[in-house]
Design a protein around this motif. Structure first.
Motif, PDB file in Angstrom:
ATOM      1  N   ARG A  73      36.357 -30.964   4.806  1.00 20.43           N
ATOM      2  CA  ARG A  73      35.905 -29.485   4.585  1.00 20.43           C
ATOM      3  C   ARG A  73      35.113 -29.332   5.454  1.00 20.43           C
ATOM      4  N   LEU A  74      34.320 -28.943   6.877  1.00 25.52           N
ATOM      5  CA  LEU A  74      32.764 -28.171   7.690  1.00 25.52           C
ATOM      6  C   LEU A  74      32.510 -27.456   7.094  1.00 25.52           C
ATOM      7  N   GLU A  75      31.188 -27.286   7.197  1.00 29.95           N
ATOM      8  CA  GLU A  75      30.812 -25.819   6.827  1.00 29.95           C
ATOM      9  C   GLU A  75      29.294 -25.688   7.625  1.00 29.95           C
ATOM     10  N   PHE A  76      29.675 -23.990   8.107  1.00 30.50           N
ATOM     11  CA  PHE A  76      28.368 -23.742   9.471  1.00 30.50           C
ATOM     12  C   PHE A  76      27.651 -22.836   7.857  1.00 30.50           C
ATOM     13  N   LYS A  77      26.488 -22.949   7.980  1.00 28.70           N
ATOM     14  CA  LYS A  77      25.343 -22.637   6.918  1.00 28.70           C
ATOM     15  C   LYS A  77      24.172 -21.406   8.138  1.00 28.70           C
ATOM     16  N   HIS A  78      23.869 -20.636   8.155  1.00 26.54           N
ATOM     17  CA  HIS A  78      23.450 -19.965   8.482  1.00 26.54           C
ATOM     18  C   HIS A  78      22.039 -19.073   7.676  1.00 26.54           C
ATOM     19  N   THR A  79      20.623 -18.861   7.823  1.00 25.18           N
ATOM     20  CA  THR A  79      19.667 -18.656   7.056  1.00 25.18           C
ATOM     21  C   THR A  79      19.736 -16.868   7.389  1.00 25.18           C
ATOM     22  N   LEU A  80      19.513 -16.230   6.030  1.00 25.17           N
ATOM     23  CA  LEU A  80      19.729 -14.900   6.017  1.00 25.17           C
ATOM     24  C   LEU A  80      18.526 -14.331   6.298  1.00 25.17           C
ATOM     25  N   LEU A  81      17.278 -15.302   5.130  1.00 26.42           N
ATOM     26  CA  LEU A  81      15.671 -14.437   5.099  1.00 26.42           C
ATOM     27  C   LEU A  81      15.506 -15.908   4.607  1.00 26.42           C
ATOM     28  N   LYS A  82      14.979 -16.825   4.514  1.00 30.85           N
ATOM     29  CA  LYS A  82      14.412 -17.763   4.383  1.00 30.85           C
ATOM     30  C   LYS A  82      12.229 -17.635   3.689  1.00 30.85           C
ATOM     31  N   LYS A  83      11.587 -17.055   4.065  1.00 33.12           N
ATOM     32  CA  LYS A  83      10.571 -17.065   3.128  1.00 33.12           C
ATOM     33  C   LYS A  83      10.056 -17.333   2.041  1.00 33.12           C
ATOM     34  N   TYR A  84      10.198 -16.092   1.606  1.00 23.82           N
ATOM     35  CA  TYR A  84      10.149 -15.661  -0.168  1.00 23.82           C
ATOM     36  C   TYR A  84      11.580 -15.495  -0.372  1.00 23.82           C
ATOM     37  N   LEU A  85      12.547 -15.317  -0.423  1.00 26.79           N
ATOM     38  CA  LEU A  85      13.813 -15.056  -0.998  1.00 26.79           C
ATOM     39  C   LEU A  85      15.150 -16.125  -0.669  1.00 26.79           C
ATOM     40  N   PRO A  86      14.933 -17.214  -0.614  1.00 22.01           N
ATOM     41  CA  PRO A  86      15.845 -17.981   0.756  1.00 22.01           C
ATOM     42  C   PRO A  86      16.939 -17.602   0.493  1.00 22.01           C
ATOM     43  N   LEU A  87      18.244 -16.747   1.296  1.00 30.43           N
ATOM     44  CA  LEU A  87      19.007 -16.091   1.144  1.00 30.43           C
ATOM     45  C   LEU A  87      20.240 -17.086   2.658  1.00 30.43           C
ATOM     46  N   ALA A  88      21.233 -17.407   2.381  1.00 35.77           N
ATOM     47  CA  ALA A  88      22.478 -17.861   2.932  1.00 35.77           C
ATOM     48  C   ALA A  88      23.725 -17.260   3.089  1.00 35.77           C
ATOM     49  N   ILE A  89      24.085 -18.034   4.103  1.00 31.64           N
ATOM     50  CA  ILE A  89      25.474 -17.143   4.309  1.00 31.64           C
ATOM     51  C   ILE A  89      26.481 -18.720   4.980  1.00 31.64           C
ATOM     52  N   SER A  90      27.699 -18.757   4.133  1.00 34.76           N
ATOM     53  CA  SER A  90      28.444 -19.886   5.319  1.00 34.76           C
ATOM     54  C   SER A  90      29.405 -19.716   5.085  1.00 34.76           C
ATOM     55  N   VAL A  91      30.158 -20.524   5.904  1.00 37.78           N
ATOM     56  CA  VAL A  91      31.425 -19.927   6.412  1.00 37.78           C
ATOM     57  C   VAL A  91      32.043 -21.705   6.805  1.00 37.78           C
ATOM     58  N   ALA A  92      33.060 -21.713   5.726  1.00 36.31           N
ATOM     59  CA  ALA A  92      33.808 -23.458   5.363  1.00 36.31           C
ATOM     60  C   ALA A  92      34.995 -23.703   5.654  1.00 36.31           C
ATOM     61  N   PRO A  93      35.236 -24.013   6.662  1.00 31.28           N
ATOM     62  CA  PRO A  93      36.896 -23.521   7.101  1.00 31.28           C
ATOM     63  C   PRO A  93      37.243 -25.358   6.584  1.00 31.28           C
ATOM     64  N   GLU A  94      38.092 -25.733   5.942  1.00 30.48           N
ATOM     65  CA  GLU A  94      38.887 -26.535   4.931  1.00 30.48           C
ATOM     66  C   GLU A  94      40.436 -27.374   6.204  1.00 30.48           C
ATOM     67  N   ILE A  95      39.716 -28.500   6.784  1.00 29.73           N
ATOM     68  CA  ILE A  95      41.256 -28.796   7.661  1.00 29.73           C
ATOM     69  C   ILE A  95      41.533 -29.376   6.860  1.00 29.73           C
ATOM     70  N   PRO A  96      43.520 -28.853   7.546  1.00 26.70           N
ATOM     71  CA  PRO A  96      44.501 -30.598   6.720  1.00 26.70           C
ATOM     72  C   PRO A  96      44.355 -31.363   7.063  1.00 26.70           C
ATOM     73  N   ILE A  97      43.916 -32.571   7.241  1.00 27.64           N
ATOM     74  CA  ILE A  97      44.387 -33.654   7.896  1.00 27.64           C
ATOM     75  C   ILE A  97      44.846 -34.780   6.901  1.00 27.64           C
ATOM     76  N   GLY A  98      44.711 -34.419   5.443  1.00 28.10           N
ATOM     77  CA  GLY A  98      44.842 -35.657   4.384  1.00 28.10           C
ATOM     78  C   GLY A  98      46.586 -35.521   4.449  1.00 28.10           C
ATOM     79  N   ARG A  99      46.977 -36.651   3.411  1.00 24.93           N
ATOM     80  CA  ARG A  99      47.969 -36.404   3.456  1.00 24.93           C
ATOM     81  C   ARG A  99      48.561 -34.963   2.494  1.00 24.93           C
ATOM     82  N   ALA A 100      49.914 -35.048   3.416  1.00 25.67           N
ATOM     83  CA  ALA A 100      50.235 -33.567   2.482  1.00 25.67           C
ATOM     84  C   ALA A 100      51.371 -33.750   1.486  1.00 25.67           C
TER      85      ALA A 100
END
Length: 297
Positions: free
Chosen positions: A110-137
């Motif tokens: 699972r790789l997650e790409f996280k971006h800050t929308l607000l940082k100073k007063y009220l930390p707020l972030a959005i992230s997108v995390a694709p889960e890559i099926p490389i394990g043994r299914a």
């Protein structure tokens, strides 16, 4: 598979296994991102064992004991002041019933790409995390009772899915207390022409530092399916899994920037009732290392 009185249920009960290793890492979401060059890296060992399975209808059944051990890497790195890269990767997962051999394999990344929308007063972030099926299914464990029987105990679910998360946090200025809340949507696809229901997750975390050294935290999380899953359409992919999870953790410094972490996680029914999963406590122990950003001086 497992034609004993309890074991005859295993063909049905294997459906919930994939969510054990995808959710039990227990890393909560927050509104903070790392500073540029800042890092957090943890290696943890997790153990889970249960003979209680909750069906799609919420009925509790007693089965053969399923045990899962996992070795998991988790890391965060600040690429910029507002952008953090996160990796959650089971390096090895060991699965088995008390009536089978134990099989193992690499887990999904699972790789997650996280971006800050607000940082100073009220930390707020959005992230997108694709889960890559490389394990043994597909990873079959042979029965120890009947040579001609086996059961699929995969270390990966074989499905590509994407989690999108919105999270916010707060920290008190003169007290070592923090809190976070988050909401996530899991866009699921399919495996071998079987489509799965999307999912919604919600959660909160509260943490406090004792004596300026030991951090303790409590977490509450819920997972719910978007669609009503009435029939178990696949064997081990977790379609229709729902639960309320709670956990308690602590971390203590051991040497310079190295810390020891301990965590206990279990399930309940007060947000979402348990469906399509084995239920018991998971014990985790880990060691993590923090890299501080370089000084601009």
């Amino acid at each position: 598979m497992m034609l004993t009185q309890k074991g005859s249920l295993v063909r049905i009960l294997g459906i919930g296994l994939s969510f054990l290793f995808s959710c039990n890492a227990g890393f909560a979401q927050s509104g903070w991102t790392k500073e540029k060059g800042e890092g957090f890296y943890q290696l943890s060992f997790n153990r889970f064992s249960s003979s209680y399975y909750f069906t799609l209808g919420g009925e509790k059944l007693s089965t053969n004991t399923f045990t899962q051990n996992s070795l998991v890497f988790y890391g965060e790195y600040g690429l910029t002041e507002r952008f953090t890269l996160i990796a959650n990767w089971p390096l090895q997962i060991w699965n088995g019933f008390n009536t089978t051999e134990t099989v193992s394999g690499l887990g999904d990344l699972r790789l997650e790409f996280k971006h800050t929308l607000l940082k100073k007063y009220l930390p707020l972030a959005i992230s997108v995390a694709p889960e890559i099926p490389i394990g043994r299914a597909n990873n079959f464990a042979q029965s120890t009772q009947n040579d001609f029987e086996s059961i699929n105990l995969p270390s990966g679910d074989g499905e590509f899915n994407v989690w999108t998360t919105l999270s916010t946090s707060f920290a008190l200025p003169n007290t070592p207390l923090y809190g976070s809340i988050f909401g996530s949507y899991n866009f699921r696809t399919s495996y071998e022409d079987v489509s799965f229901s999307d999912q919604i997750a919600i959660g909160l975390e509260v943490g406090y530092q004792i004596a300026g050294k030991v951090w303790v935290n409590g977490r509450l999380q819920g997972l719910n399916s978007v669609d009503d899953v009435l029939v178990a359409t696949d064997f081990v992919r977790g379609d229709g899994t729902e639960y309320t999870g709670y956990s308690f953790g602590a971390s203590v410094p051991v040497y310079q920037d190295f810390h020891l972490s301990l965590n206990y996680r279990n399930y309940a029914d007060f947000l979402y009732s348990r469906r399509n999963l084995y239920s018991a406590g998971t014990f985790s122990i880990g060691i993590y290392y923090q890299v501080k950003p370089k000084s601009n001086e």
